[in-house]
Design a protein around this motif. Structure first.
Motif, PDB file in Angstrom:
ATOM      1  N   SER A 244       0.853  -1.193   0.000  1.00  0.00           N
ATOM      2  CA  SER A 244       0.000   0.000   0.000  1.00  0.00           C
ATOM      3  C   SER A 244       0.892   1.248   0.000  1.00  0.00           C
ATOM      4  O   SER A 244       2.113   1.156   0.233  1.00  0.00           O
ATOM      5  CB  SER A 244      -0.877   0.009   1.249  1.00  0.00           C
ATOM      6  N   GLY A 245       0.286   2.397  -0.242  1.00  0.00           N
ATOM      7  CA  GLY A 245       1.037   3.650  -0.250  1.00  0.00           C
ATOM      8  C   GLY A 245       1.771   3.903   1.064  1.00  0.00           C
ATOM      9  O   GLY A 245       2.934   4.290   1.085  1.00  0.00           O
ATOM     10  N   GLY A 246       1.080   3.644   2.160  1.00  0.00           N
ATOM     11  CA  GLY A 246       1.686   3.854   3.478  1.00  0.00           C
ATOM     12  C   GLY A 246       2.852   2.909   3.709  1.00  0.00           C
ATOM     13  O   GLY A 246       3.891   3.295   4.250  1.00  0.00           O
ATOM     14  N   GLU A 247       2.682   1.652   3.276  1.00  0.00           N
ATOM     15  CA  GLU A 247       3.774   0.682   3.439  1.00  0.00           C
ATOM     16  C   GLU A 247       4.981   1.081   2.596  1.00  0.00           C
ATOM     17  O   GLU A 247       6.121   0.968   3.025  1.00  0.00           O
ATOM     18  CB  GLU A 247       3.293  -0.723   3.046  1.00  0.00           C
ATOM     19  N   ARG A 248       4.721   1.559   1.385  1.00  0.00           N
ATOM     20  CA  ARG A 248       5.840   2.000   0.537  1.00  0.00           C
ATOM     21  C   ARG A 248       6.581   3.160   1.164  1.00  0.00           C
ATOM     22  O   ARG A 248       7.803   3.231   1.117  1.00  0.00           O
ATOM     23  CB  ARG A 248       5.332   2.439  -0.826  1.00  0.00           C
ATOM     24  N   GLN A 249       5.820   4.104   1.731  1.00  0.00           N
ATOM     25  CA  GLN A 249       6.500   5.231   2.364  1.00  0.00           C
ATOM     26  C   GLN A 249       7.333   4.736   3.552  1.00  0.00           C
ATOM     27  O   GLN A 249       8.428   5.234   3.786  1.00  0.00           O
ATOM     28  CB  GLN A 249       5.480   6.303   2.789  1.00  0.00           C
ATOM     29  N   ARG A 250       6.853   3.727   4.243  1.00  0.00           N
ATOM     30  CA  ARG A 250       7.634   3.169   5.349  1.00  0.00           C
ATOM     31  C   ARG A 250       8.910   2.489   4.832  1.00  0.00           C
ATOM     32  O   ARG A 250       9.953   2.550   5.494  1.00  0.00           O
ATOM     33  CB  ARG A 250       6.796   2.186   6.178  1.00  0.00           C
ATOM     34  N   VAL A 251       8.814   1.848   3.676  1.00  0.00           N
ATOM     35  CA  VAL A 251      10.032   1.247   3.090  1.00  0.00           C
ATOM     36  C   VAL A 251      11.028   2.349   2.742  1.00  0.00           C
ATOM     37  O   VAL A 251      12.227   2.234   3.016  1.00  0.00           O
ATOM     38  CB  VAL A 251       9.691   0.414   1.828  1.00  0.00           C
TER      39      VAL A 251
END
Ligand SMILES: Nc1ncnc2c1ncn2[C@@H]1O[C@H](COP(=O)(O)OP(=O)(O)OP(=O)(O)O)[C@@H](O)[C@H]1O
Ligand SMILES: [Mg+2]
Length: 331
Positions: free
Chosen positions: A165-172
């Motif tokens: 998800s977008g949030g997970e990508r930003q966390r990566v």
């Protein structure tokens, strides 16, 4: 006295404007014109402090941020990182600075290579800087994934950006930025591509990491409410120049420059007590190739006076640590 983490002094970044094809063919020797994206910007950020840059689209925020950490070469000015002149660094010294200062881009979708797994993506900086054994790297990647809330790390390590998800990508992207244990973070519009429902959790993650890792940060956003939430101090940019700098509370609740007043009034939710009239800023944002002798905001300013056109005003200290580039505050 400790050195600021980052200090820029009269920073400039000009972009040449390509001459049109006709003038090239005719070999017409017109004077080279420039977009003066950053035109004499000075600020400093203390260790573990959060500083924000705000202003309308095109005012030069991103260019100022990238030039301040030499992702773009400055046209002029000085940059000091931990007290050392950044423009003098090259080779291994520049490489170790690159370890210290990390950037988070606006778009977590574009900033991740779709062919890299989460593990590859977070491990790559460790490879580039040749840190640790294979085993140590794995341990560090897993620990970092855990720290940014991608739990359990083993479930995420083999995933690809397309699975997230977008949030997970930003966390990566955040994991990749902190895996080298940096001391400075540049986050350019860090939440603008995220769903509203997850913005707060990502911003809180930034806050927690800053605390835990003692990170200084430069947050860039056109969104004053984001900067209000994140920053100790804010600088307001207008056409390549800072027009006001001060503690966040002062900028939001006691703005001085007519431009800052209009900007704050245009987002009533940042200051519910704000009942100023004229919430919108009149006139057009002038073209940054303009040449002016006076205040850059004069053409749109509701309080303009003849002397505003005489010369560019300097910064005046209007209260403790609060500076405003407007002749109204000349003492
Ligand atoms: N690589 C470039 N070449 C030429 N002009 C550029 C380049 N990058 C930025 N500019 C120009 O410099 C000015 C400042 O751009 P910049 O992207 O820094 O603004 P910004 O405040 O970050 O805007 P936004 O809020 O839209 O992200 C603009 O006029 C822009 O068109
Ligand atoms: Mg930008």
């Amino acid at each position: 006295m400790t050195e600021p983490k980052l200090r820029v002094e009269s920073l400039e970044k000009y972009f040449p404007i390509n001459a049109g094809l006709a003038s090239k063919l005719l070999n017409w020797n017109a004077d080279q014109q420039y977009v003066r994206a950053v035109d004499g910007v000075s600020f400093e950020i203390e260790p573990s402090e959060s500083f924000g840059l705000a202003g309308e689209s095109g005012c030069g925020k991103t260019t100022a941020g990238k030039t301040a950490i030499r992702l773009l070469e400055p046209t002029g000015g000085d940059i000091y990182f931990d007290g050392r002149q950044l423009t003098d660094l090259s080779g291994s010294e520049l490489k170790s600075f690159r370890r210290e200062a990390q950037i988070i881009y606006q778009d977590p979708f574009e900033s991740l290579n779709p062919r890299f797994s989460v593990y590859d993506w977070v491990a790559e900086p460790l490879d580039i800087h040749d840190i640790g054994t294979e085993e140590e790297r794995t341990e560090r990647v897993y620990r970092t994934l855990d720290n940014v809330g991608l739990e359990p790390p083993s479930a995420y390590a083999g995933e690809y950006p397309g699975d997230l998800s977008g949030g997970e990508r930003q966390r990566v992207a955040i994991a990749r930025a902190i895996v080298l244990n940096p001391s400075f973070l540049l986050a350019d519009e860090p939440a603008s591509m995220l769903d509203v429902s997850i913005r707060a959790s990502v911003l809180d993650l930034f806050k927690r990491l800053q605390r835990e890792l003692n990170l200084a940060a430069l947050y860039i956003s056109h969104d004053l409410s984001l900067l209000k939430y994140m920053c100790d101090r804010i600088g307001i940019m207008y056409l390549g120049k800072l027009v006001e700098v001060g503690p966040t509370e002062e900028i939001i609740h006691n703005p001085k420059h007519p431009y800052t007043k209009a900007l704050v009034a245009s987002v009533p939710e940042v200051d519910p007590d704000n009942r100023r009239d004229g919430a919108s800023i009149g006139g057009e944002v002038p073209d940054p190739t303009f040449e002016t002798t006076g205040c850059r905001f004069a053409n749109r300013c509701p309080e303009v006076m003849p002397r505003c056109r005489d010369g560019e005003p300097p910064m005046f200290e209007t209260s403790d640590d609060h500076y405003t580039r407007c002749v109204l505050y000349e003492s």
